[in-house]
Motif scaffolding. Structure first.
Motif, PDB file in Angstrom:
ATOM      1  N   UNK A 103      -0.887   2.132  -4.216  1.00 24.96           N
ATOM      2  CA  UNK A 103      -0.227   1.387  -3.613  1.00 24.96           C
ATOM      3  C   UNK A 103      -0.953   0.796  -2.456  1.00 24.96           C
ATOM      4  N   UNK A 104      -0.668  -0.155  -1.872  1.00 23.49           N
ATOM      5  CA  UNK A 104      -1.347  -0.994  -0.614  1.00 23.49           C
ATOM      6  C   UNK A 104      -0.245  -1.318   0.382  1.00 23.49           C
ATOM      7  N   UNK A 105      -0.307  -0.656   1.475  1.00 24.15           N
ATOM      8  CA  UNK A 105       0.696  -0.989   2.574  1.00 24.15           C
ATOM      9  C   UNK A 105       0.118  -1.792   3.796  1.00 24.15           C
ATOM     10  N   UNK A 106       0.661  -2.809   4.086  1.00 25.78           N
ATOM     11  CA  UNK A 106       0.123  -3.560   5.203  1.00 25.78           C
ATOM     12  C   UNK A 106       1.020  -3.689   6.324  1.00 25.78           C
ATOM     13  N   UNK A 107       2.085  -3.235   6.384  1.00 26.08           N
ATOM     14  CA  UNK A 107       3.182  -3.353   7.529  1.00 26.08           C
ATOM     15  C   UNK A 107       3.948  -1.894   7.466  1.00 26.08           C
ATOM     16  N   UNK A 108       4.102  -1.364   8.433  1.00 25.57           N
ATOM     17  CA  UNK A 108       5.028  -0.103   8.594  1.00 25.57           C
ATOM     18  C   UNK A 108       5.734   0.029   9.983  1.00 25.57           C
ATOM     19  N   UNK A 109       6.793   0.919   9.909  1.00 28.80           N
ATOM     20  CA  UNK A 109       7.491   0.994  11.298  1.00 28.80           C
ATOM     21  C   UNK A 109       7.315   2.482  11.692  1.00 28.80           C
ATOM     22  N   UNK A 110       7.071   2.632  12.939  1.00 22.74           N
ATOM     23  CA  UNK A 110       6.950   3.861  13.486  1.00 22.74           C
ATOM     24  C   UNK A 110       5.356   4.134  14.041  1.00 22.74           C
ATOM     25  N   UNK A 111       5.186   5.416  14.401  1.00 24.05           N
ATOM     26  CA  UNK A 111       3.893   5.555  15.037  1.00 24.05           C
ATOM     27  C   UNK A 111       3.212   6.600  14.001  1.00 24.05           C
ATOM     28  N   UNK A 112       2.040   6.503  13.532  1.00 25.30           N
ATOM     29  CA  UNK A 112       1.315   7.363  12.620  1.00 25.30           C
ATOM     30  C   UNK A 112       0.985   8.561  13.678  1.00 25.30           C
ATOM     31  N   UNK A 125     -13.695  -0.654   7.629  1.00 31.45           N
ATOM     32  CA  UNK A 125     -13.870  -1.189   5.855  1.00 31.45           C
ATOM     33  C   UNK A 125     -15.348  -0.876   5.586  1.00 31.45           C
ATOM     34  N   UNK A 126     -16.318  -1.011   6.476  1.00 28.42           N
ATOM     35  CA  UNK A 126     -17.661  -0.774   5.955  1.00 28.42           C
ATOM     36  C   UNK A 126     -18.090   0.855   6.217  1.00 28.42           C
ATOM     37  N   UNK A 127     -17.036   1.569   6.653  1.00 29.42           N
ATOM     38  CA  UNK A 127     -17.403   2.827   7.040  1.00 29.42           C
ATOM     39  C   UNK A 127     -16.266   3.763   6.334  1.00 29.42           C
ATOM     40  N   UNK A 128     -16.047   3.435   5.070  1.00 27.89           N
ATOM     41  CA  UNK A 128     -14.895   4.482   4.217  1.00 27.89           C
ATOM     42  C   UNK A 128     -15.769   5.813   3.954  1.00 27.89           C
ATOM     43  N   UNK A 145     -10.221  -3.173  -2.416  1.00 29.14           N
ATOM     44  CA  UNK A 145     -10.479  -3.966  -1.171  1.00 29.14           C
ATOM     45  C   UNK A 145     -10.352  -5.584  -1.233  1.00 29.14           C
ATOM     46  N   UNK A 146     -10.880  -5.697  -2.567  1.00 32.26           N
ATOM     47  CA  UNK A 146     -10.873  -7.229  -2.981  1.00 32.26           C
ATOM     48  C   UNK A 146      -9.455  -7.830  -3.413  1.00 32.26           C
ATOM     49  N   UNK A 147      -8.446  -7.052  -3.162  1.00 30.08           N
ATOM     50  CA  UNK A 147      -7.017  -7.363  -3.486  1.00 30.08           C
ATOM     51  C   UNK A 147      -6.684  -7.367  -4.790  1.00 30.08           C
ATOM     52  N   UNK A 148      -7.654  -6.814  -5.737  1.00 24.79           N
ATOM     53  CA  UNK A 148      -7.430  -6.932  -7.457  1.00 24.79           C
ATOM     54  C   UNK A 148      -6.564  -6.003  -7.715  1.00 24.79           C
ATOM     55  N   UNK A 149      -5.779  -5.940  -9.058  1.00 27.00           N
ATOM     56  CA  UNK A 149      -5.214  -4.709  -9.521  1.00 27.00           C
ATOM     57  C   UNK A 149      -6.032  -4.345 -10.480  1.00 27.00           C
ATOM     58  N   UNK A 150      -5.900  -2.877 -10.767  1.00 31.42           N
ATOM     59  CA  UNK A 150      -6.993  -2.163 -11.514  1.00 31.42           C
ATOM     60  C   UNK A 150      -6.264  -0.866 -12.267  1.00 31.42           C
ATOM     61  N   UNK A 151      -7.108  -0.786 -13.408  1.00 25.58           N
ATOM     62  CA  UNK A 151      -6.662   0.647 -14.215  1.00 25.58           C
ATOM     63  C   UNK A 151      -8.014   1.098 -14.454  1.00 25.58           C
TER      64      UNK A 151
END
Ligand SMILES: Nc1nc2c([nH]c(=O)n2[C@H]2C[C@H](O)[C@@H](COP(=O)(O)OP(=O)(O)OP(=O)(O)O)O2)c(=O)[nH]1
Length: 184
Positions: A103-112, A125-128, A145-151
């Protein structure tokens, strides 16, 4: 070097059930970063990874993904989308393959915040840190990272050595997930 094979070349025990897992990667678009956690215990300890775990009996995959993100990183996803399905076959574990729903999460509530299972850390992104991640990750992260779906399917020996794999973009993730879990 892992060997790239054709889809279908990795034999799966017919009728084997899959164990379902989730994996959530939080992406901060404004900051150009992703949130990973250093796994502190259990399977994959020492690796950086997204947040996730086993789908429990009676739980939906989506609910499991949200629950694990909260348990491990202390935040509640407010925008999460399913992006991939990765099957893992281990020659040294029970025969049933693992199916990890990404899953991809782009918004969340709370403090990490850290948990006793994960120590969260942001990466550009260039330092994973692929050198400290599961061996399959460099094959599917670009699609993520390219926003594709994959299997894809990855075969491991001795738990962490990647032997062979296939990975591809999909235009219909849920249809492919159904095909991957057929015969259960
Ligand atoms: N990136 C990546 N993630 C993987 C791979 N294999 C694999 O299981 N994972 C993920 C899926 C899950 O998020 C996590 C394994 O789940 P877990 O053992 O932490 O499950 P859990 O939290 O329910 O376990 P527990 O210790 O609470 O019993 O690792 C892999 O090859 N690459």
């Amino acid at each position: 070097m892992p060997r790239e094979v054709r889809e279908g070349d990795i034999a799966l025990a017919r009728g084997a059930a899959h164990r379902a897992f989730t994996l959530v990667v939080v992406r901060d678009y404004e900051g150009g970063r992703v949130l990973l956690g250093e796994k502190l215990r259990g399977f994959g300890a020492g690796y950086y990874n997204g947040f996730g775990g086993k789908v429990e009996r009676g739980e939906t995959v989506e609910a499991a993904a949200a629950r694990e993100l909260t348990e491990e990183a202390n935040v509640e996803a407010t925008n999460m989308t399913r992006r991939g399905a990765l099957r893992f076959v281990f020659d040294d574990k029970p025969l049933e393959p693992w199916l990890v729903h990404v899953f991809h999460c782009s918004r969340y509530d709370g403090e990490i915040a850290a948990s006793d299972e994960m120590r969260p850390e942001w990466f550009d992104l260039d330092d994973v840190p692929f050198e400290n991640m599961w061996a399959d990750d460099p094959y599917w992260w670009p699609l993520f990272l390219e926003e594709k779906e994959f299997v894809g399917t990855f075969t491991f020996t001795n738990t962490t050595t990647l032997v062979d794999y296939w990975i591809r973009e999909t235009k219909d993730l849920m249809l492919d997930v159904e095909a991957m879990t057929a015969n259960e």
